[in-house]
Write a protein that holds these residues in place. Structure first.
Motif, PDB file in Angstrom:
ATOM      1  N   CYS A   4      -8.949  -5.432   5.219  1.00 29.62           N
ATOM      2  CA  CYS A   4      -9.093  -4.031   4.793  1.00 29.62           C
ATOM      3  C   CYS A   4      -8.837  -3.064   5.940  1.00 29.62           C
ATOM      4  CB  CYS A   4     -10.481  -3.802   4.204  1.00 29.62           C
ATOM      5  SG  CYS A   4     -11.827  -4.066   5.387  1.00 29.62           S
ATOM      6  N   VAL A   5      -8.817  -3.578   7.174  1.00 27.13           N
ATOM      7  CA  VAL A   5      -8.577  -2.725   8.338  1.00 27.13           C
ATOM      8  C   VAL A   5      -7.236  -2.007   8.211  1.00 27.13           C
ATOM      9  CG1 VAL A   5      -8.202  -2.715  10.838  1.00 27.13           C
ATOM     10  CG2 VAL A   5     -10.002  -4.148   9.847  1.00 27.13           C
ATOM     11  N   TYR A   6      -6.243  -2.728   7.686  1.00 24.82           N
ATOM     12  CA  TYR A   6      -4.892  -2.167   7.602  1.00 24.82           C
ATOM     13  C   TYR A   6      -4.758  -1.112   6.510  1.00 24.82           C
ATOM     14  CZ  TYR A   6      -3.733  -5.908  10.803  1.00 24.82           C
ATOM     15  OH  TYR A   6      -3.702  -6.724  11.901  1.00 24.82           O
ATOM     16  N   LEU A   7      -5.704  -1.071   5.593  1.00 28.83           N
ATOM     17  CA  LEU A   7      -5.665  -0.045   4.554  1.00 28.83           C
ATOM     18  C   LEU A   7      -5.889   1.340   5.149  1.00 28.83           C
ATOM     19  CD1 LEU A   7      -7.646  -1.764   1.636  1.00 28.83           C
ATOM     20  CD2 LEU A   7      -5.174  -1.716   2.045  1.00 28.83           C
ATOM     21  N   ARG A   8      -6.516   1.413   6.310  1.00 30.45           N
ATOM     22  CA  ARG A   8      -6.744   2.694   6.974  1.00 30.45           C
ATOM     23  C   ARG A   8      -5.466   3.239   7.604  1.00 30.45           C
ATOM     24  NH1 ARG A   8     -12.015   0.597  10.438  1.00 30.45           N
ATOM     25  NH2 ARG A   8     -13.271  -0.122   8.654  1.00 30.45           N
ATOM     26  N   ARG A   9      -4.470   2.381   7.743  1.00 27.13           N
ATOM     27  CA  ARG A   9      -3.239   2.777   8.433  1.00 27.13           C
ATOM     28  C   ARG A   9      -2.084   3.065   7.482  1.00 27.13           C
ATOM     29  NH1 ARG A   9      -3.143  -2.002  13.055  1.00 27.13           N
ATOM     30  NH2 ARG A   9      -5.254  -1.650  13.885  1.00 27.13           N
ATOM     31  N   ILE A  10      -2.324   3.007   6.190  1.00 23.12           N
ATOM     32  CA  ILE A  10      -1.228   3.229   5.242  1.00 23.12           C
ATOM     33  C   ILE A  10      -0.820   4.698   5.227  1.00 23.12           C
ATOM     34  CG2 ILE A  10      -1.898   1.265   3.822  1.00 23.12           C
ATOM     35  CD1 ILE A  10      -3.141   3.145   1.848  1.00 23.12           C
ATOM     36  N   ASP A  11       0.362   4.945   4.758  1.00 25.61           N
ATOM     37  CA  ASP A  11       0.939   6.288   4.721  1.00 25.61           C
ATOM     38  C   ASP A  11       0.369   7.055   3.519  1.00 25.61           C
ATOM     39  OD1 ASP A  11       2.450   8.555   4.828  1.00 25.61           O
ATOM     40  OD2 ASP A  11       4.386   7.530   4.956  1.00 25.61           O
ATOM     41  N   ALA A  68      -0.970  -4.307   0.270  1.00 26.50           N
ATOM     42  CA  ALA A  68      -1.001  -3.452   1.465  1.00 26.50           C
ATOM     43  C   ALA A  68      -1.880  -4.067   2.541  1.00 26.50           C
ATOM     44  CB  ALA A  68      -1.497  -2.058   1.098  1.00 26.50           C
ATOM     45  N   GLY A  69      -2.955  -4.727   2.121  1.00 22.79           N
ATOM     46  CA  GLY A  69      -3.856  -5.363   3.084  1.00 22.79           C
ATOM     47  C   GLY A  69      -3.409  -6.750   3.491  1.00 22.79           C
ATOM     48  N   LEU A  70      -2.493  -7.357   2.709  1.00 21.52           N
ATOM     49  CA  LEU A  70      -2.016  -8.713   2.996  1.00 21.52           C
ATOM     50  C   LEU A  70      -0.905  -8.681   4.044  1.00 21.52           C
ATOM     51  CD1 LEU A  70      -2.228 -11.714   1.925  1.00 21.52           C
ATOM     52  CD2 LEU A  70      -0.237 -11.156   0.514  1.00 21.52           C
ATOM     53  N   ASP A  71      -0.953  -9.597   4.981  1.00 22.13           N
ATOM     54  CA  ASP A  71       0.106  -9.695   5.986  1.00 22.13           C
ATOM     55  C   ASP A  71       1.407 -10.087   5.283  1.00 22.13           C
ATOM     56  OD1 ASP A  71       1.756 -10.094   8.132  1.00 22.13           O
ATOM     57  OD2 ASP A  71       0.386 -11.415   9.218  1.00 22.13           O
ATOM     58  N   TYR A  72       2.405  -9.221   5.370  1.00 15.07           N
ATOM     59  CA  TYR A  72       3.660  -9.453   4.653  1.00 15.07           C
ATOM     60  C   TYR A  72       4.379 -10.711   5.108  1.00 15.07           C
ATOM     61  CZ  TYR A  72       6.034  -7.575   8.797  1.00 15.07           C
ATOM     62  OH  TYR A  72       6.494  -7.358  10.066  1.00 15.07           O
ATOM     63  N   LYS A  73       4.045 -11.215   6.308  1.00 12.90           N
ATOM     64  CA  LYS A  73       4.708 -12.416   6.805  1.00 12.90           C
ATOM     65  C   LYS A  73       4.344 -13.657   5.997  1.00 12.90           C
ATOM     66  CE  LYS A  73       5.220 -10.673  11.509  1.00 12.90           C
ATOM     67  NZ  LYS A  73       4.907 -10.847  12.944  1.00 12.90           N
ATOM     68  N   GLY A 315      10.703  -8.092   8.220  1.00 14.25           N
ATOM     69  CA  GLY A 315      10.092  -6.859   7.730  1.00 14.25           C
ATOM     70  C   GLY A 315      11.115  -5.766   7.506  1.00 14.25           C
ATOM     71  N   ARG A 316      12.112  -5.678   8.396  1.00 13.14           N
ATOM     72  CA  ARG A 316      13.143  -4.660   8.262  1.00 13.14           C
ATOM     73  C   ARG A 316      14.004  -4.907   7.019  1.00 13.14           C
ATOM     74  NH1 ARG A 316      14.521  -4.892  12.991  1.00 13.14           N
ATOM     75  NH2 ARG A 316      16.400  -6.186  12.984  1.00 13.14           N
ATOM     76  N   LEU A 317      14.369  -6.156   6.782  1.00 25.28           N
ATOM     77  CA  LEU A 317      15.153  -6.492   5.599  1.00 25.28           C
ATOM     78  C   LEU A 317      14.351  -6.276   4.320  1.00 25.28           C
ATOM     79  CD1 LEU A 317      16.822  -9.784   6.903  1.00 25.28           C
ATOM     80  CD2 LEU A 317      17.999  -7.649   6.379  1.00 25.28           C
ATOM     81  N   LEU A 318      13.085  -6.648   4.369  1.00 21.55           N
ATOM     82  CA  LEU A 318      12.210  -6.493   3.213  1.00 21.55           C
ATOM     83  C   LEU A 318      12.055  -5.017   2.852  1.00 21.55           C
ATOM     84  CD1 LEU A 318      10.511  -8.212   1.275  1.00 21.55           C
ATOM     85  CD2 LEU A 318       8.617  -8.063   2.899  1.00 21.55           C
ATOM     86  N   GLN A 369       3.773  -0.811   2.480  1.00 21.83           N
ATOM     87  CA  GLN A 369       2.647  -0.323   3.269  1.00 21.83           C
ATOM     88  C   GLN A 369       2.092  -1.392   4.205  1.00 21.83           C
ATOM     89  OE1 GLN A 369       1.579   2.855   3.643  1.00 21.83           O
ATOM     90  NE2 GLN A 369       3.476   3.156   2.503  1.00 21.83           N
ATOM     91  N   SER A 370       2.204  -2.644   3.798  1.00 17.82           N
ATOM     92  CA  SER A 370       1.799  -3.739   4.683  1.00 17.82           C
ATOM     93  C   SER A 370       2.675  -3.765   5.927  1.00 17.82           C
ATOM     94  CB  SER A 370       1.904  -5.071   3.937  1.00 17.82           C
ATOM     95  OG  SER A 370       1.630  -6.153   4.803  1.00 17.82           O
ATOM     96  N   ILE A 371       3.968  -3.551   5.745  1.00 17.42           N
ATOM     97  CA  ILE A 371       4.898  -3.503   6.880  1.00 17.42           C
ATOM     98  C   ILE A 371       4.601  -2.286   7.750  1.00 17.42           C
ATOM     99  CG2 ILE A 371       7.335  -3.341   7.544  1.00 17.42           C
ATOM    100  CD1 ILE A 371       7.996  -4.615   4.794  1.00 17.42           C
ATOM    101  N   TYR A 372       4.360  -1.142   7.098  1.00 18.84           N
ATOM    102  CA  TYR A 372       4.101   0.099   7.827  1.00 18.84           C
ATOM    103  C   TYR A 372       2.809   0.016   8.632  1.00 18.84           C
ATOM    104  CZ  TYR A 372       3.356   5.109   8.642  1.00 18.84           C
ATOM    105  OH  TYR A 372       3.141   6.324   9.221  1.00 18.84           O
ATOM    106  N   ALA A 373       1.755  -0.550   8.037  1.00 21.59           N
ATOM    107  CA  ALA A 373       0.451  -0.626   8.698  1.00 21.59           C
ATOM    108  C   ALA A 373       0.476  -1.555   9.902  1.00 21.59           C
ATOM    109  CB  ALA A 373      -0.610  -1.078   7.713  1.00 21.59           C
TER     110      ALA A 373
END
Length: 378
Positions: A4-11, A68-73, A315-318, A369-373
């Motif tokens: 949930c930490v990464y949810l604070r960093r979404i756009d 958004a909270g899941l690591d896109y990798k 991430g860039r391609l995604l 948003q996962s990539i952005y965060a």
């Protein structure tokens, strides 16, 4: 993993845009869906289609925050399985009972919901090509890499085209082209694909600008394609004329919410699905349509910004694939309704009525948003 930490960093800009588009969607659905037995528009929240769309939005938001909270990798590891599951779901349609005489949906029991695999297939292809091109980054200039990518795209393309769903299948073409470009694939392949796309658009332009007569070209065209396929290039269909008429009636500021007579009277086909853009234009006019286009421009702009800040090639391609997927849907749907492109049933994302389109779009935006965060992680 999920955090949930990464949810604070979404756009937060994207959140606002999504909410505004959803409000527009509910307004149009409530205005153009009514009880045929009593011939009146029900109250906003008692409207059954509004209720269904709200449920889709709720499920969509759950999916959005989860991805958004899941690591896109993690998607990189699961990409082959996602692709195989996608193909199985598309093949399975031909062994299920048709709905509305076509094989596009699964009837999901207990929840009275139709699942449309082609909407998820677009995102599945983006994930799969991102994984494949990243995996083959050491050999991007080899012809085998390009042929492998084309093969991965060809299978879902054919299966979706056979449903038949021309609109969804054609959306895959620009997605593949842009991802090949961002993946630094062999220039010859990118140029060939660009040339094919340019020729196709030029042919459409000739017909829809009136430079080439649809009827006069018909005998020649039928030597290469079937008649029902050629009829898609007809700029004078009832749907095309009705869409442009609805926009013209709306004028500058529109006739007002719930005040439409032309579209609501049945003259405009599918006013809250394929024709939602023109239905909104009749009630809110050019100003309203401009507002919708600004929202979508902002959403696409924010999406491509993620492509610029992604920390790795996958991430860039995604991000690039998702961004162009959103942009193509907007351009094709609005182009269809303005008489610039053939009507092929491509939805206006987050506005058109339909659960599969909403949920798949929200998943895609959640991945963005996962990539952005995680843009500052090294």
């Amino acid at each position: 993993m999920w955090s949930c930490v990464y949810l604070r960093r979404i756009d937060l800009r994207q959140i606002v845009i999504m909410l505004l588009l959803m409000v527009i969607s509910l307004m149009i659905i409530s205005s153009y869906s009514y009880d045929l037995q009593v011939e009146k528009i029900p109250d906003f929240f008692s409207n059954k289609l509004v209720q269904v769309q709200i449920k889709s939005f709720i499920i969509g938001w759950i999916c959005f925050f989860f991805f958004a909270g899941l690591d896109y990798k993690i998607l990189q590891k699961w990409a082959p399985f996602i692709y195989i599951a996608c193909l199985i779901s598309l093949v399975g349609l031909f062994f299920s009972d048709p709905i509305q005489r076509v094989h596009r949906w699964y009837k999901v029991p207990f929840i009275n919901h139709n699942l449309q695999p082609s909407e998820y297939a677009k995102l599945s292809l983006v994930i799969t090509l991102s994984w494949y091109l990243d995996r083959r980054s050491f050999a991007v200039h080899r012809m085998s890499t390009a042929l492998g990518g084309l093969f991965l795209a060809f299978l879902p393309f054919i299966l979706i085209l056979k449903q038949p769903d021309l609109g969804s299948s054609l959306v895959l073409f620009p997605i593949v082209l842009v991802m090949f470009y961002f993946g630094n694939l062999r220039t010859t392949i990118v140029r060939i694909l660009s040339g094919i796309g340019t020729i196709a658009l030029f042919i459409v332009f000739l017909f829809f600008s009136g430079l080439v007569s649809h009827e006069e070209a018909k005998p020649f065209a039928l030597n290469f394609i079937k008649e029902y396929q050629y009829e898609r290039l007809n700029p004078d269909t009832h749907h095309q004329k009705a869409a442009m008429t609805a926009i013209a009636i709306g004028g500058l500021t529109g006739v007002g919410w719930h005040s439409s007579e032309y579209s609501k009277g049945g003259s405009l086909p599918a006013p809250f699905t394929d024709s939602v853009f023109t239905a909104f234009g009749e009630e809110f006019g050019f100003v309203g349509l401009l507002f919708v286009l600004v929202l979508f421009y902002s959403l696409v702009y924010c999406s491509f910004q993620v492509t610029c800040v992604a920390q790795d090639l996958f991430g860039r391609l995604l991000a690039a694939g998702i961004s162009v997927m959103i942009a193509v849907h907007v351009c094709v749907n609005t182009g269809m309704m303005c008489g610039l492109l053939p009507i092929t049933g491509v939805p206006l994302l987050l506005v058109t009525y339909g659960g599969s389109s909403v949920i798949s779009t929200m998943i895609a935006l959640g991945i963005l948003q996962s990539i952005y965060a995680r843009r500052f992680m090294f």
